[in-house]
Design a protein around this motif. Structure first.
Motif, PDB file in Angstrom:
ATOM      1  N   MET A   6       3.862 -34.905 -49.374  1.00 26.54           N
ATOM      2  CA  MET A   6       3.648 -34.466 -50.749  1.00 26.54           C
ATOM      3  C   MET A   6       4.807 -33.594 -51.207  1.00 26.54           C
ATOM      4  SD  MET A   6      -0.458 -33.604 -50.777  1.00 26.54           S
ATOM      5  CE  MET A   6      -0.399 -33.064 -52.498  1.00 26.54           C
ATOM      6  N   SER A   7       5.190 -32.672 -50.327  1.00 25.68           N
ATOM      7  CA  SER A   7       6.287 -31.776 -50.682  1.00 25.68           C
ATOM      8  C   SER A   7       7.600 -32.542 -50.808  1.00 25.68           C
ATOM      9  CB  SER A   7       6.389 -30.674 -49.627  1.00 25.68           C
ATOM     10  OG  SER A   7       7.476 -29.830 -49.900  1.00 25.68           O
ATOM     11  N   ASN A   8       7.844 -33.485 -49.908  1.00 29.63           N
ATOM     12  CA  ASN A   8       9.070 -34.269 -49.961  1.00 29.63           C
ATOM     13  C   ASN A   8       9.252 -34.959 -51.314  1.00 29.63           C
ATOM     14  OD1 ASN A   8       8.626 -35.202 -46.552  1.00 29.63           O
ATOM     15  ND2 ASN A   8      10.321 -34.003 -47.298  1.00 29.63           N
ATOM     16  N   TRP A  13      -9.388 -27.369 -40.931  1.00 26.45           N
ATOM     17  CA  TRP A  13      -8.767 -26.939 -42.183  1.00 26.45           C
ATOM     18  C   TRP A  13      -8.202 -25.527 -42.065  1.00 26.45           C
ATOM     19  CZ3 TRP A  13      -6.266 -28.533 -45.983  1.00 26.45           C
ATOM     20  CH2 TRP A  13      -6.185 -27.843 -47.195  1.00 26.45           C
ATOM     21  N   ARG A  14      -8.954 -24.643 -41.411  1.00 25.43           N
ATOM     22  CA  ARG A  14      -8.464 -23.261 -41.238  1.00 25.43           C
ATOM     23  C   ARG A  14      -7.223 -23.242 -40.372  1.00 25.43           C
ATOM     24  NH1 ARG A  14     -13.724 -21.503 -40.539  1.00 25.43           N
ATOM     25  NH2 ARG A  14     -13.417 -21.593 -38.286  1.00 25.43           N
ATOM     26  N   GLU A  15      -7.174 -24.160 -39.401  1.00 27.47           N
ATOM     27  CA  GLU A  15      -6.045 -24.147 -38.462  1.00 27.47           C
ATOM     28  C   GLU A  15      -4.900 -25.059 -38.904  1.00 27.47           C
ATOM     29  OE1 GLU A  15      -7.791 -25.195 -34.758  1.00 27.47           O
ATOM     30  OE2 GLU A  15      -8.945 -23.329 -34.631  1.00 27.47           O
ATOM     31  N   ALA A  16      -5.048 -25.688 -40.055  1.00 28.31           N
ATOM     32  CA  ALA A  16      -4.010 -26.630 -40.498  1.00 28.31           C
ATOM     33  C   ALA A  16      -2.679 -25.916 -40.666  1.00 28.31           C
ATOM     34  CB  ALA A  16      -4.422 -27.282 -41.820  1.00 28.31           C
ATOM     35  N   ARG A  17      -1.633 -26.568 -40.184  1.00 26.72           N
ATOM     36  CA  ARG A  17      -0.269 -26.042 -40.315  1.00 26.72           C
ATOM     37  C   ARG A  17       0.524 -27.052 -41.119  1.00 26.72           C
ATOM     38  NH1 ARG A  17      -2.237 -22.421 -38.767  1.00 26.72           N
ATOM     39  NH2 ARG A  17      -2.112 -21.132 -36.883  1.00 26.72           N
ATOM     40  N   SER A  18       1.302 -26.551 -42.045  1.00 21.86           N
ATOM     41  CA  SER A  18       2.101 -27.482 -42.840  1.00 21.86           C
ATOM     42  C   SER A  18       3.391 -27.802 -42.109  1.00 21.86           C
ATOM     43  CB  SER A  18       2.434 -26.867 -44.187  1.00 21.86           C
ATOM     44  OG  SER A  18       3.357 -25.822 -44.001  1.00 21.86           O
ATOM     45  N   ALA A  19       4.036 -28.897 -42.511  1.00 19.84           N
ATOM     46  CA  ALA A  19       5.373 -29.206 -42.021  1.00 19.84           C
ATOM     47  C   ALA A  19       6.326 -28.132 -42.535  1.00 19.84           C
ATOM     48  CB  ALA A  19       5.803 -30.579 -42.535  1.00 19.84           C
ATOM     49  N   VAL A  20       7.463 -27.978 -41.850  1.00 22.06           N
ATOM     50  CA  VAL A  20       8.492 -27.038 -42.297  1.00 22.06           C
ATOM     51  C   VAL A  20       8.855 -27.352 -43.747  1.00 22.06           C
ATOM     52  CG1 VAL A  20      10.858 -26.242 -41.918  1.00 22.06           C
ATOM     53  CG2 VAL A  20       9.413 -26.833 -39.970  1.00 22.06           C
ATOM     54  N   GLY A  21       8.818 -26.359 -44.606  1.00 24.69           N
ATOM     55  CA  GLY A  21       9.229 -26.554 -45.996  1.00 24.69           C
ATOM     56  C   GLY A  21       8.074 -26.889 -46.921  1.00 24.69           C
ATOM     57  N   ALA A  22       6.905 -27.206 -46.350  1.00 25.07           N
ATOM     58  CA  ALA A  22       5.787 -27.659 -47.186  1.00 25.07           C
ATOM     59  C   ALA A  22       4.682 -26.607 -47.306  1.00 25.07           C
ATOM     60  CB  ALA A  22       5.218 -28.954 -46.620  1.00 25.07           C
ATOM     61  N   ALA A  34      15.269 -32.060 -53.722  1.00 20.48           N
ATOM     62  CA  ALA A  34      16.412 -31.338 -53.151  1.00 20.48           C
ATOM     63  C   ALA A  34      15.912 -30.188 -52.279  1.00 20.48           C
ATOM     64  CB  ALA A  34      17.308 -30.805 -54.271  1.00 20.48           C
ATOM     65  N   GLU A  35      14.810 -29.552 -52.674  1.00 24.33           N
ATOM     66  CA  GLU A  35      14.309 -28.372 -51.961  1.00 24.33           C
ATOM     67  C   GLU A  35      13.620 -28.741 -50.647  1.00 24.33           C
ATOM     68  OE1 GLU A  35      13.359 -29.311 -54.956  1.00 24.33           O
ATOM     69  OE2 GLU A  35      14.596 -28.013 -56.223  1.00 24.33           O
TER      70      GLU A  35
END
Lengths: 220, 220
Positions: free
Chosen positions: A1-3, A19-28, B114-115
């Protein structure tokens, strides 16, 4: 989504612990931090003017029109011009229920092999959002090829390569003109950029110099 | 890969433990079971006539042409008409090294914000293969080019040209590795047909032989 620039994640009745333990990808991280939680699909899509469901099934949901991501892109962009659009994904294991699907205007299915239709959830989301972003103004579309070498430069390469082939003994006696023509055609087929032509010319000059110089030394 | 009908996975120097413990998605077991393991990128792509690298970077590799998946699809389908094509993905953390990239004819980049340019590896693979499957019945795919040279052939040209540059004195002492990488990239950019590769190889072999032979004679 962030990409692909889709910042608004909404989750319906997530399994609390995951859900509480969810970690996002770097940058997201912002996508996850700003995610909104709802108790029902109806509430989660209440402010949307178009709700598109996703399915791995080819024929289960004949009540709905079924589009590929490529076909879905134009109507979704149109709808985005006038309101909010939801793209609804089911759980990885079971997909969307019939009740979930009843909230959808139509369905989207990623074309996959008949033998392997069900996709990983994250990959399915990536493919759908990629397709939606695909047709946005694409800065890469302006990518241009580096400038090509001028004919004069190609002719210099041709001459030096032809001379090197004579100096090396590659060219049969009496076949100099035929070999030079062969070399000229070859050099054009390479479609060199101006920078590469300069690089090749530098290499070939040094090689020719050495071929001649070594030859003279050997002849002494 | 299994979803979009790409059965041939090749892995280069996988991290042993992860690789042994790798589990495929439901339905994708044959892809993993049939995966081939290689010790170098060169060996893994030796029978391919087109090697496409993938990158998250917009500007790092200006020596290579950069295409979106949409732009890459037609040339990849063309190349598939006459030979094998490799799409090279780097590790999730570091991507492809400069040495890896030197084996590539050109690069593919998925257009992202880009971000947030760097993508999850599985999602990047899914997007690329989705795009290739998307255009499968594309009439452009029937255009024919003369068959391109296989990577093993390009690597032979690279080696002989690199040796010739050393023998000629073009390569600065201590710069052999850097020059060889430069030559490897140059040779890929030439986009040689199989016939032209054979022609160039014959010429370069004769030139190298003469450079060495003349050097030895001169030394006597």
């Amino acid at each position: 989504m962030s990409n692909f620039g889709f910042p608004h994640l909404r989750v319906v009745n997530p399994f609390e612990q995951s859900w509480r333990e969810a970690r996002s990808a770097v940058g997201a991280a912002p996508v996850l931090a700003d995610a909104e939680e709802f108790n029902s699909v109806a509430e989660s899509v209440a402010d949307c003017t178009l709700v598109v469901g996703t399915t791995a099934s080819r024929d289960r949901e004949l009540q709905h029109a079924l589009k590929t991501p490529a076909e879905a892109s134009a109507p979704i962009h149109e709808a985005l011009g006038v309101g909010r659009v939801a793209i609804l994904f089911g759980s990885e294991k079971r997909g969307l229920s019939n009740d979930d699907l009843s909230h959808c205007h139509w369905l989207l299915r990623i074309p996959t092999r008949a033998e392997h239709g069900s996709m990983n959830l994250g990959q399915a989301v990536a493919v759908c959002l990629y397709e939606l972003a695909r047709e946005r103004d694409n800065p890469l579309a302006q990518t241009t090829l580096p400038p090509r070498a001028a004919a004069a430069e190609l002719e210099r390469i041709t001459a030096i390569l032809a001379e090197s082939l004579i100096a090396s003994g590659y060219t049969e006696p009496g076949a100099a003109a035929a070999t030079e023509e062969k070399v000229r055609r070859l050099v054009r087929r390479l479609d060199l950029s101006a920078t590469d032509a300069e690089l090749v010319l530098g290499m070939m000059r040094k090689i020719l110099w050495k071929l001649r110089h070594a030859g003279r030394s050997a002849g002494l």
